[in-house]
Write an enzyme that holds these catalytic residues in place. Structure first.
Site, PDB file in Angstrom:
ATOM      1  N   PHE B 129     -13.320  10.166  12.934  1.00  0.00           N
ATOM      2  CA  PHE B 129     -12.699   8.943  12.456  1.00  0.00           C
ATOM      3  C   PHE B 129     -11.212   8.971  12.807  1.00  0.00           C
ATOM      4  CE2 PHE B 129     -11.259   5.916   9.146  1.00  0.00           C
ATOM      5  CZ  PHE B 129     -12.022   4.843   9.581  1.00  0.00           C
ATOM      6  N   ASP B 198     -14.686  16.314   6.347  1.00  0.00           N
ATOM      7  CA  ASP B 198     -14.478  14.974   5.811  1.00  0.00           C
ATOM      8  C   ASP B 198     -15.857  14.417   5.439  1.00  0.00           C
ATOM      9  OD1 ASP B 198     -14.165  12.267   5.340  1.00  0.00           O
ATOM     10  OD2 ASP B 198     -12.714  11.964   6.947  1.00  0.00           O
ATOM     11  N   TYR B 223     -14.801   4.526  -1.721  1.00  0.00           N
ATOM     12  CA  TYR B 223     -15.185   3.112  -1.657  1.00  0.00           C
ATOM     13  C   TYR B 223     -16.345   2.827  -0.701  1.00  0.00           C
ATOM     14  CZ  TYR B 223     -11.935   3.178   2.334  1.00  0.00           C
ATOM     15  OH  TYR B 223     -11.290   3.471   3.492  1.00  0.00           O
ATOM     16  N   LYS B 224     -16.913   3.863  -0.115  1.00  0.00           N
ATOM     17  CA  LYS B 224     -18.080   3.640   0.756  1.00  0.00           C
ATOM     18  C   LYS B 224     -19.339   3.858  -0.095  1.00  0.00           C
ATOM     19  CE  LYS B 224     -15.412   5.084   4.817  1.00  0.00           C
ATOM     20  NZ  LYS B 224     -15.355   3.862   5.632  1.00  0.00           N
ATOM     21  N   ARG B 387     -23.667  -1.506  13.682  1.00  0.00           N
ATOM     22  CA  ARG B 387     -23.784  -0.452  12.686  1.00  0.00           C
ATOM     23  C   ARG B 387     -24.438  -1.008  11.425  1.00  0.00           C
ATOM     24  NH1 ARG B 387     -18.681   2.929  10.411  1.00  0.00           N
ATOM     25  NH2 ARG B 387     -18.279   0.911   9.464  1.00  0.00           N
TER      26      ARG B 387
END
Lengths: 428, 428
Positions: B129, B198, B223-224, B387
């Site tokens: 990321f 991560d 928040y995912k 995605r």
């Protein structure tokens, strides 16, 4: 002698009195701790509910565009800029004060030593807010700098050619003493040092003119006088002459020049946007907007005055009144004024020192609905403090009268000596 | 051939189906973007309103004690610990993923070079990321390290005696490919490097056992898959054998051993608490608790299974079903599976690559109420991606059927070629 009648008359004549209706405060409470946690604006609950149920719950990922989440740190920054003498595009609301201080202090050290490698000292005040000193201490450990702590009157003498940065809090959190920002900044610059201001107890409390003073960096707090809510995101300002000179160490996606291209290489955004790092807590950030909106309302109340000039007059009248009433009505109990009497040296709070019982007196006042707070001293040089913040947005003159009356009764009755007020619990 | 009837039967037999009622999703929407922003738990609006009106508005500064604000990063950390194979007291919820990565990566570099000064390289994946790479790049610039980016199959060979830290995202944000955490950690340790994970696309998405793998550091996102709300605070885990070895650079008041004594000298708290820095956004942090509470509810649904083992079975069934249906019903349109078919290598998402029109297809799907997202490629090696995240907490088998049907129609009708779906706007 000042009377309750005088106070009522001042309230009746106060052009800022309508601002009180912008806040939701519990009945029976006189809140003099807005310097620690600002009060709840009436608009916040509905706004937060909208962010949760509409923006997050219904718009979901689209809200990044439809609700303007991506621009919010800049939009709030522009509102804050008006309160601190900065221009639009120079401030972002983000992260915590400590994290922002880490960014700008690292940048300042980098710039100072790039120009003059022998500058390896940060000067600050011994009674600066501790977290500021911790961040500076950590940077010194990592990068071989030295943190030199002095008393306020020793600052000028401490600015030797080895000093990279003078880092000060504009209004002292304990005493409410305020530095002369333009004069101190000039002294720092004359000594070849960069000037970094922490505005935690200034933004929304006193007029600040960072541009006029020619300061280099500033950080500040969203949850004290800006009424952004508990732990609201903080803000950071960088003088535009420096903004593009350094990456800043917390180089995250939100500070990237093109954050949505997802390139593996970091390329900093121009200006203060590069001082953003990771994704921000949108619910808390949105609540901050409601706090800032009250200042926009304040700016409309007196023609041809900024919000902060308008608020400053009342703030000084409130703190003057509090000092006068304490001296008239609470004499003989060992209270001493720890806040400067001179307007130019005073923030928006009044601190009283007392060698014995300061903690218990604050607890007894809280039990009576007058909320101030206590800050422990270190013995001789910094005595124990009773701290009272005066936020002209929601504190009135009658509030000051009743606060002092409650203080007088706590002292006269020796109520503060009761055991329940002398049990120390965690305080903030 | 799999039928709608098959999907309905799977939903009817799904022991996790009741969890859907813990979420508030807009009618007519099939939400397959929980890997970018998790959905709104039903409990959150009331909890946030309570924090705003009761804790902040009424309790004011007292809420630090009465509402337990001070312990909240640890309490949430303990809930997260159960999902990632950590012990209570080893995780705190705080700051952003990028900021937490800065803390642990700095700590890792410090520890690695203290033991072996020649170790000056961070190895990571080229398709990690981007914000992780930016943070690493910034630290390298500041401290004279080098960031070496490799493809997944090149990792082992890259672990030379100069490598200080291997920094990887457990589940790749583009492809959904998952590393074998114990195996990769063992390879890093065998090469004398520290292992930093991560967990942004793992925590709440797949079972993780940091302790079992013997990892050194981890960060992750609130928040995912944890459904904490837009920009919810992130989390950080430090292996207890390392926790007390280093200050971490963002040494703020909340990480102090005695934060309320306001001493000018920093003294780090023991354990992971020293990885806290400044005051946290309490409204957003409280919302995260509601997201975590759903996992506690999930843990009760199947006896003798952890929440994550329970969720993993359904997650794999959902992604298997999606892959099967796409291959059965959308063949011939140039879609290719970018996510590994092997369960052990797959996170909780499915990515489809397409050489032309991926962005427009995602837009056309969104217009039909199927929300996935688009990630641009870089040409040959990393093609454009559609995605789709599958959160077993609120996505069902019938949802998968209808999502594929909408995809089939968008492709069959060539609807995606309409101009309105080909206008690029900011996407996240």
């Amino acid at each position: 002698m000042t009377t309750l009648h005088d106070c009522l008359r001042l309230d009746a004549q106060d052009p800022l009195a309508p601002l009180r209706e912008h806040f939701s405060l519990p009945p029976g409470v006189i809140y003099l701790d807005g310097n620690s946690l600002g009060a709840l604006p009436r608009a916040t609950a509905a706004r937060v509910a909208e962010v949760v149920t509409q923006e997050w719950g219904t718009d979901l990922i689209k809200a990044w565009n439809t609700a303007g989440w991506f621009d919010l740190p800049q939009r709030l920054g522009n509102q804050i800029a008006r309160l601190i003498g900065a221009q639009p595009g120079e401030v972002v609301a983000t992260d915590s004060t400590s994290v922002n201080l880490f960014k700008v202090l690292t940048a300042a050290l980098h710039m100072a030593t790039a120009d003059a490698p022998q500058r390896k000292v940060i000067v600050s005040e011994r009674s600066n807010f501790p977290t500021d000193l911790y961040i500076a201490e950590s940077l010194c450990r990592q990068h071989g700098f030295r943190l030199q702590l002095v008393e306020p009157e020793e600052i000028a003498a401490a600015l030797t050619p080895e000093v990279a940065v003078l880092m000060l809090t504009h209004v002292n959190y304990r005493t409410g003493a305020m530095h002369d920002m333009p004069a101190v900044t000039a002294v720092a610059h004359a000594a070849g040092a960069l000037m970094l201001w922490d505005l935690a107890h200034s933004a929304g409390a006193v007029p600040v003119d960072l541009t006029g003073a020619g300061a280099d960096f500033a950080v500040g707090c969203g949850y004290k006088y800006l009424n952004g809510g508990p732990g609201a995101p903080a803000f950071v300002w960088v003088n535009p002459v420096h903004a593009d000179r350094f990456w800043q160490p917390l180089a995250g996606w939100w500070g990237h020049a093109t954050p949505f291209t997802f390139t593996p290489d970091y390329r900093p955004a121009p200006g203060v946007q590069r001082y953003l790092c990771g994704t921000q807590p949108m619910i808390s950030l949105s609540a901050l907007e409601c706090g800032l909106d009250v200042f926009t309302a304040a700016a409309t109340l007196i023609p041809n005055q900024t919000a902060m000039d308008t608020l400053r007059q009342k703030s000084l009248a409130l703190t003057d009144l509090f000092i006068t009433l304490v001296e008239q009505r609470c004499a003989g109990f060992g209270l001493a004024l720890a806040t400067p009497r001179e307007h130019a040296q005073r923030g928006s709070q009044v601190s009283l020192s007392k060698s014995e019982g300061a903690y218990a007196i604050v607890q007894a006042l809280i039990a009576r609905g007058v909320i101030g707070d206590f800050r422990a001293g270190d013995g001789a040089q910094h005595p124990d403090i009773l701290r009272f913040g005066f936020t002209p947005l929601y504190v009135g003159y009658e509030d000051v009268w009743h606060a002092v009356e409650q203080l007088r009764e706590v002292l006269h009755t020796a109520e503060w000596q009761r055991p329940e007020f002398n049990t120390i619990s965690a305080v903030t």
